[in-house]
Write an enzyme that holds these catalytic residues in place. Structure first.
Site: not given
Ligand SMILES: *Cc1c(COP(=O)(O)O)cnc(C)c1O
Length: 388
Positions: A331, A206-207, A157, A74-75
């Site tokens: 973090c 996909a993940h 997200n 995705g990145t």
């Protein structure tokens, strides 16, 4: 702690691979291991699997197969969309203004900031309301003659809020500005048809929908000016060089098909559980607040802040008790920074450190949720005593 007594509440971070997906990938590791660029039988078999996968993804997005580019995640899809469109715009004209929402994933926001730092683009952030939502009218008022790209995340997200992508896309199209959406988080939960969303570019990975890690796709509307960001061979219509990862591409296509076909049944199940969790947390834990939109949110996503709580410590305490959750803070240890997403929604930095995200799937049982509620109020209470 036995593995079996642990509960996973972090499906927004990643999902386990569906057994059917794994089975679909298996032959392409050893039996049909060919390079899709080769002329011979093995190459043809790989090429056929590649093009079947492309067709399958295209059908679900309601676009043409040649508008699908397979990537490594995705990145990378986000990177290709932003950097590729920005560099193409720079080549054509002096369009140097990029509009992104203030609740983008780092894959978008850090790419935009690098375009500003190294290539002289001007990045402007579109504000969000207290639920983390972008107002389409706000996008409209910020579009300039030199705007080359608008990027707004489909579903966030961290807070689960779903943006009005279709309305924003319509505005961008009327104004002749390219529009990208990061649909990495929404692809498991919402229908994503590129024409009804009025997008020119759309990222998936996909993940997040029960496929393998390390593979993604980018939809690029035909005719969109874009430069490759990975150069070399002519794979993926000269837009993404590198030998195709056939088993993973097959896995992405299979997982996407299963996820999109089971949207309704999965959605109904997790929505009931999600609303139960939200209601119970707000009732059982004093000074707790829901973050994100109360209704326009991902069906499996519950996110909160607790006053006077340190979120990272809370996650560690929950982990020791056998519950895998997440926070808004990127973090993991050391000196935690408050989440940029929560700050953009107007939450004070100190409060933003007390966040908790609980994300579900259809295997999450009510006994899992009951077990969490047996300890969560106590753990929050203990955490508050440690924090103050
Ligand atoms: C997970 C995620 C990404 C990154 O995708 P990877 O496949 O892990 O690189 C980008 N955007 C959003 C909204 C995500 O949830």
């Amino acid at each position: 702690m036995q593995k079996s007594s642990r509960v996973y509440f972090d499906y927004a971070a990643t999902t386990p691979i569906d057994p059917l997906v794994l089975a679909s990938m298996q032959p392409y590791f050893d039996q049909l291991f060919g390079n899709s660029s080769s002329i011979h039988f093995w190459g043809q078999e790989a090429e056929a699997a590649l093009e079947d996968s492309r067709e399958s993804v295209a059908k679900l997005l309601n676009c043409q197969p040649k508008e699908i580019i397979f990537t490594s995640c995705g990145t990378e899809s986000d990177n290709l969309a932003l950097r590729g469109c920005a560099l193409a715009a720079k080549k054509r004209s002096n369009a140097g203004h990029i509009l992104i929402s203030s609740v983008e994933h780092h894959a978008v926001s850090q790419t935009a900031m690098q375009l500003q730092r190294l290539f002289g683009f001007q990045v402007e952030f579109i504000p969000v309301d207290s639920t983390g939502m972008v107002d389409p009218q706000d996008v409209s008022s910020r579009i300039r003659p030199d705007t080359c790209l608008v990027s707004v995340i489909h579903a966030n997200n961290e807070i689960g809020t779903i943006n009005p992508i279709s309305e924003i896309g319509l505005i961008c199209h009327k104004r002749g500005v390219l529009f990208h959406t990061d649909a990495v988080q929404s692809a498991a939960h919402l229908p994503i048809e590129v024409d009804s969303l009025h997008v020119d570019l759309l990222s998936i990975g996909a993940h997040k929908f029960y496929g393998p890690k390390g593979v993604g796709a980018l939809y690029i509307r035909q005719g969109t000016p874009i430069e490759p960001t990975q150069t070399g061979g002519g794979q993926e219509f000269n837009l993404r060089a590198g030998t195709h990862n056939i088993p993973y591409i097959v896995g992405l296509a299979k997982a996407f098909e299963i996820a999109q076909q089971s949207l309704q049944s999965r959605g109904q199940k997790v929505t009931t559980m999600r609303d139960y969790i939200i209601g119970t947390v707000l009732e059982a834990i004093p000074a707790s607040h829901l973050t994100g939109h109360p209704t326009q949110r991902l069906p499996n996503h519950a996110s909160f802040i607790f006053d006077g709580v340190d979120g990272n410590t809370l996650l560690m305490m929950l982990d020791v008790a056998g519950f895998a959750c997440s926070s808004g803070s990127a973090c993991k240890t050391g000196n935690p920074e408050p989440s940029e997403i929560l700050l953009a929604m107007g939450i004070e930095p100190r409060k933003a450190l007390g966040s908790l995200r609980i994300t579900l799937d259809q295997s999450t049982s009510s006994s899992d949720v009951q077990a969490l509620f047996e300890i969560l109020p106590t753990i929050v209470d203990q955490n508050r005593k440690l924090t103050t």
